[in-house]
Design a protein around this motif. Structure first.
Motif, PDB file in Angstrom:
ATOM      1  N   LEU A 108       0.846  -1.181   0.000  1.00 40.39           N
ATOM      2  CA  LEU A 108       0.000   0.000   0.000  1.00 40.39           C
ATOM      3  C   LEU A 108       0.888   1.240   0.000  1.00 40.39           C
ATOM      4  CD1 LEU A 108      -2.898  -0.843   2.479  1.00 40.39           C
ATOM      5  CD2 LEU A 108      -2.827  -1.086   0.007  1.00 40.39           C
ATOM      6  N   PRO A 109       0.492   2.298  -0.692  1.00 40.23           N
ATOM      7  CA  PRO A 109       1.308   3.517  -0.734  1.00 40.23           C
ATOM      8  C   PRO A 109       1.185   4.326   0.544  1.00 40.23           C
ATOM      9  CG  PRO A 109      -0.694   3.835  -2.004  1.00 40.23           C
ATOM     10  CD  PRO A 109      -0.697   2.395  -1.563  1.00 40.23           C
ATOM     11  N   ARG A 125      -4.315  11.171   2.434  1.00 36.92           N
ATOM     12  CA  ARG A 125      -3.367  10.296   1.760  1.00 36.92           C
ATOM     13  C   ARG A 125      -3.811  10.023   0.326  1.00 36.92           C
ATOM     14  NH1 ARG A 125       1.604   9.691   3.571  1.00 36.92           N
ATOM     15  NH2 ARG A 125       1.645   8.030   2.000  1.00 36.92           N
ATOM     16  N   ASN A 126      -5.115   9.813   0.148  1.00 32.72           N
ATOM     17  CA  ASN A 126      -5.629   9.505  -1.182  1.00 32.72           C
ATOM     18  C   ASN A 126      -5.504  10.679  -2.143  1.00 32.72           C
ATOM     19  OD1 ASN A 126      -6.898   6.791  -1.760  1.00 32.72           O
ATOM     20  ND2 ASN A 126      -7.753   7.177   0.258  1.00 32.72           N
ATOM     21  N   ARG A 127      -5.560  11.870  -1.636  1.00 32.00           N
ATOM     22  CA  ARG A 127      -5.391  13.014  -2.526  1.00 32.00           C
ATOM     23  C   ARG A 127      -3.949  13.106  -3.025  1.00 32.00           C
ATOM     24  NH1 ARG A 127      -9.154  16.521  -3.319  1.00 32.00           N
ATOM     25  NH2 ARG A 127      -7.666  18.162  -3.847  1.00 32.00           N
ATOM     26  N   LYS A 128      -3.036  12.534  -2.262  1.00 33.14           N
ATOM     27  CA  LYS A 128      -1.636  12.531  -2.678  1.00 33.14           C
ATOM     28  C   LYS A 128      -1.348  11.363  -3.607  1.00 33.14           C
ATOM     29  CE  LYS A 128       3.030  12.995  -0.793  1.00 33.14           C
ATOM     30  NZ  LYS A 128       3.855  13.069   0.437  1.00 33.14           N
ATOM     31  N   VAL A 129      -1.853  10.198  -3.249  1.00 32.58           N
ATOM     32  CA  VAL A 129      -1.681   9.004  -4.075  1.00 32.58           C
ATOM     33  C   VAL A 129      -2.830   8.056  -3.756  1.00 32.58           C
ATOM     34  CG1 VAL A 129      -0.114   7.978  -2.358  1.00 32.58           C
ATOM     35  CG2 VAL A 129      -0.149   7.097  -4.682  1.00 32.58           C
ATOM     36  N   GLY A 130      -3.470   7.508  -4.798  1.00 31.10           N
ATOM     37  CA  GLY A 130      -4.634   6.657  -4.586  1.00 31.10           C
ATOM     38  C   GLY A 130      -4.299   5.400  -3.807  1.00 31.10           C
ATOM     39  N   VAL A 131      -5.025   5.176  -2.702  1.00 32.46           N
ATOM     40  CA  VAL A 131      -4.824   3.993  -1.863  1.00 32.46           C
ATOM     41  C   VAL A 131      -5.929   2.996  -2.177  1.00 32.46           C
ATOM     42  CG1 VAL A 131      -4.640   3.097   0.481  1.00 32.46           C
ATOM     43  CG2 VAL A 131      -3.774   5.392  -0.041  1.00 32.46           C
ATOM     44  N   HIS A 132      -5.598   1.944  -2.920  1.00 37.29           N
ATOM     45  CA  HIS A 132      -6.556   0.891  -3.242  1.00 37.29           C
ATOM     46  C   HIS A 132      -6.169  -0.339  -2.432  1.00 37.29           C
ATOM     47  CE1 HIS A 132      -8.323   2.853  -6.918  1.00 37.29           C
ATOM     48  NE2 HIS A 132      -7.243   3.586  -6.720  1.00 37.29           N
ATOM     49  N   TRP A 161     -13.190  -3.819  -4.022  1.00 35.22           N
ATOM     50  CA  TRP A 161     -12.587  -2.478  -4.011  1.00 35.22           C
ATOM     51  C   TRP A 161     -13.509  -1.502  -3.295  1.00 35.22           C
ATOM     52  CZ3 TRP A 161     -14.911   1.792  -6.315  1.00 35.22           C
ATOM     53  CH2 TRP A 161     -14.151   2.957  -6.368  1.00 35.22           C
ATOM     54  N   PHE A 162     -14.777  -1.504  -3.663  1.00 38.48           N
ATOM     55  CA  PHE A 162     -15.761  -0.592  -3.092  1.00 38.48           C
ATOM     56  C   PHE A 162     -15.962  -0.875  -1.607  1.00 38.48           C
ATOM     57  CE2 PHE A 162     -20.053   0.740  -2.036  1.00 38.48           C
ATOM     58  CZ  PHE A 162     -20.167   1.986  -2.641  1.00 38.48           C
ATOM     59  N   LEU A 163     -16.119  -2.142  -1.259  1.00 43.42           N
ATOM     60  CA  LEU A 163     -16.407  -2.524   0.120  1.00 43.42           C
ATOM     61  C   LEU A 163     -15.257  -2.151   1.051  1.00 43.42           C
ATOM     62  CD1 LEU A 163     -18.261  -3.956   2.148  1.00 43.42           C
ATOM     63  CD2 LEU A 163     -17.165  -6.110   1.496  1.00 43.42           C
ATOM     64  N   ASN A 164     -14.030  -2.468   0.656  1.00 43.36           N
ATOM     65  CA  ASN A 164     -12.877  -2.143   1.505  1.00 43.36           C
ATOM     66  C   ASN A 164     -12.794  -0.640   1.783  1.00 43.36           C
ATOM     67  OD1 ASN A 164     -12.058  -4.850   1.535  1.00 43.36           O
ATOM     68  ND2 ASN A 164     -10.774  -4.593  -0.264  1.00 43.36           N
ATOM     69  N   LEU A 165     -12.974   0.165   0.740  1.00 44.31           N
ATOM     70  CA  LEU A 165     -12.839   1.609   0.893  1.00 44.31           C
ATOM     71  C   LEU A 165     -13.972   2.217   1.698  1.00 44.31           C
ATOM     72  CD1 LEU A 165     -11.519   2.551  -2.643  1.00 44.31           C
ATOM     73  CD2 LEU A 165     -10.393   3.110  -0.478  1.00 44.31           C
ATOM     74  N   PRO A 229     -12.827   2.932  -9.558  1.00 41.84           N
ATOM     75  CA  PRO A 229     -12.257   1.581  -9.663  1.00 41.84           C
ATOM     76  C   PRO A 229     -11.246   1.457 -10.791  1.00 41.84           C
ATOM     77  CG  PRO A 229     -14.520   1.614 -10.431  1.00 41.84           C
ATOM     78  CD  PRO A 229     -14.271   2.929  -9.781  1.00 41.84           C
ATOM     79  N   LYS A 230     -11.388   2.321 -11.816  1.00 46.07           N
ATOM     80  CA  LYS A 230     -10.427   2.322 -12.909  1.00 46.07           C
ATOM     81  C   LYS A 230     -10.387   3.712 -13.534  1.00 46.07           C
ATOM     82  CE  LYS A 230      -9.072   0.025 -17.208  1.00 46.07           C
ATOM     83  NZ  LYS A 230      -9.374  -1.032 -18.186  1.00 46.07           N
ATOM     84  N   TYR A 231      -9.177   4.177 -13.845  1.00 44.55           N
ATOM     85  CA  TYR A 231      -9.004   5.470 -14.499  1.00 44.55           C
ATOM     86  C   TYR A 231      -8.746   5.214 -15.984  1.00 44.55           C
ATOM     87  CZ  TYR A 231      -8.301   6.924  -9.668  1.00 44.55           C
ATOM     88  OH  TYR A 231      -8.459   7.132  -8.330  1.00 44.55           O
ATOM     89  N   ASP A 232      -9.410   5.991 -16.814  1.00 45.51           N
ATOM     90  CA  ASP A 232      -9.284   5.787 -18.250  1.00 45.51           C
ATOM     91  C   ASP A 232      -9.513   7.119 -18.940  1.00 45.51           C
ATOM     92  OD1 ASP A 232     -10.213   5.016 -21.084  1.00 45.51           O
ATOM     93  OD2 ASP A 232      -9.564   3.090 -20.262  1.00 45.51           O
ATOM     94  N   LEU A 233      -8.846   7.330 -20.049  1.00 48.79           N
ATOM     95  CA  LEU A 233      -9.029   8.581 -20.797  1.00 48.79           C
ATOM     96  C   LEU A 233     -10.452   8.706 -21.355  1.00 48.79           C
ATOM     97  CD1 LEU A 233      -5.660   8.978 -22.735  1.00 48.79           C
ATOM     98  CD2 LEU A 233      -6.566  10.468 -20.941  1.00 48.79           C
TER      99      LEU A 233
END
Length: 283
Positions: A108-109, A125-132, A161-165, A229-233
């Motif tokens: 984890l970051p 922390r998430n605003r600095k780097v995404g914590v998944h 992913w959703f449940l943990n966060l 859950p996923k970043y995409d252009l």
């Protein structure tokens, strides 16, 4: 320390799995086998386990992964120190089955020290780097899992992913900088292979954002954290839809671009270097 209870769910197998499992658990009083009458799929099977388990905390385990025998010990230590935590999370090692070697550690970051993060600290922390949070490396409070509806079928392979966060944003997270589990990367088609298909992914992203409207406090934290859950252009166009545009922020737009770039760069620049520079670019 052993698990207090182990549930093994057979999802309508047609081979000799039942025979193998029954023989394996014959002398394990803490293990029991649940059999689905028909194939129900990953999410429905895990939700059955959530309903039938008796423990206060649970791990969602995959049959092809392996788990550190000290996981329960580490979690109980952290919960004695931070009893209000709804999730205890650790790291994951990745084993490449084709290459027969460890590929990398999915750390984890976060600073690699034992610590408790409040919901607001997680947002920062998430605003600095995404914590998944890594799959298979989280002890979750069962009452909160049930309150949030368990694993949501409409989120498919991103339901964990959703449940943990959302649990972490409700109560905060206790973090243990140890490898809780080893994820076996086997290649080939799997349940989560659909994440590479944008037509399927965009429906899950839409469902995730719409579902968050049911939980206003946590929804605000997801939004400020710029988490998808996923970043995409292709995602900015989707996020301009009337029911979704409330979630779109400058940081989220930035992440969509940067994740797309770094995904292509991973074939050129080694993963440890990319991971090191992530916080500097708010990826």
């Amino acid at each position: 320390l052993p698990f207090h209870e182990i549930l093994i769910i057979d999802d309508g197998s047609t081979d000799n799995s039942i025979e193998v499992v029954e023989r394996f658990i014959a002398d394990m009083p803490n293990a029991r086998l649940l059999r689905n009458e028909k194939n129900m799929g990953v999410v429905a099977s895990l939700n059955r386990g959530v309903r039938e388990t008796k423990g206060d905390f649970l791990f969602l385990c995959s049959a092809n992964d392996t788990y550190n025998p000290r996981m329960v010990e580490w979690c109980e230590d952290m919960l004695r120190e931070y009893p209000d935590a709804g999730i205890v999370s650790g790291n994951v090692a990745a084993w490449n089955e084709a290459k027969r070697r460890y590929d990398y550690d999915m750390r984890l970051p976060l600073p690699q020290v034992r610590a408790f993060y409040t919901p607001e600290q997680l947002v920062k922390r998430n605003r600095k780097v995404g914590v998944h949070f890594n799959g298979g490396a989280n002890a979750l409070r069962r009452d909160l899992v049930l309150e949030f509806g368990g694993l949501l079928p409409q989120l498919k392979w991103h339901s964990d992913w959703f449940l943990n966060l959302i649990v972490a944003f409700r109560t905060g997270c206790a973090y243990v900088p140890q490898n809780f589990s080893t994820c076996r990367l086997q290649g080939g088609k799997s349940y989560s292979s659909g994440r590479f298909d944008w037509e399927q992914e965009k429906e899950i992203i839409r469902a995730a954002v719409l579902t968050l409207r049911q939980f206003p406090r946590e929804a605000d934290m997801f939004r400020r954290s710029a988490l998808l859950p996923k970043y995409d252009l292709k995602a900015p166009r989707l996020m301009r839809e009337k029911d979704l545009r409330w979630f779109l922020t400058p940081l989220l737009k930035w992440r969509m671009v940067m994740h797309s770039l770094t995904y292509r760069m991973k074939y050129i620049i080694p993963r440890p270097i990319l991971m090191y520079f992530r916080p500097f670019f708010r990826i």
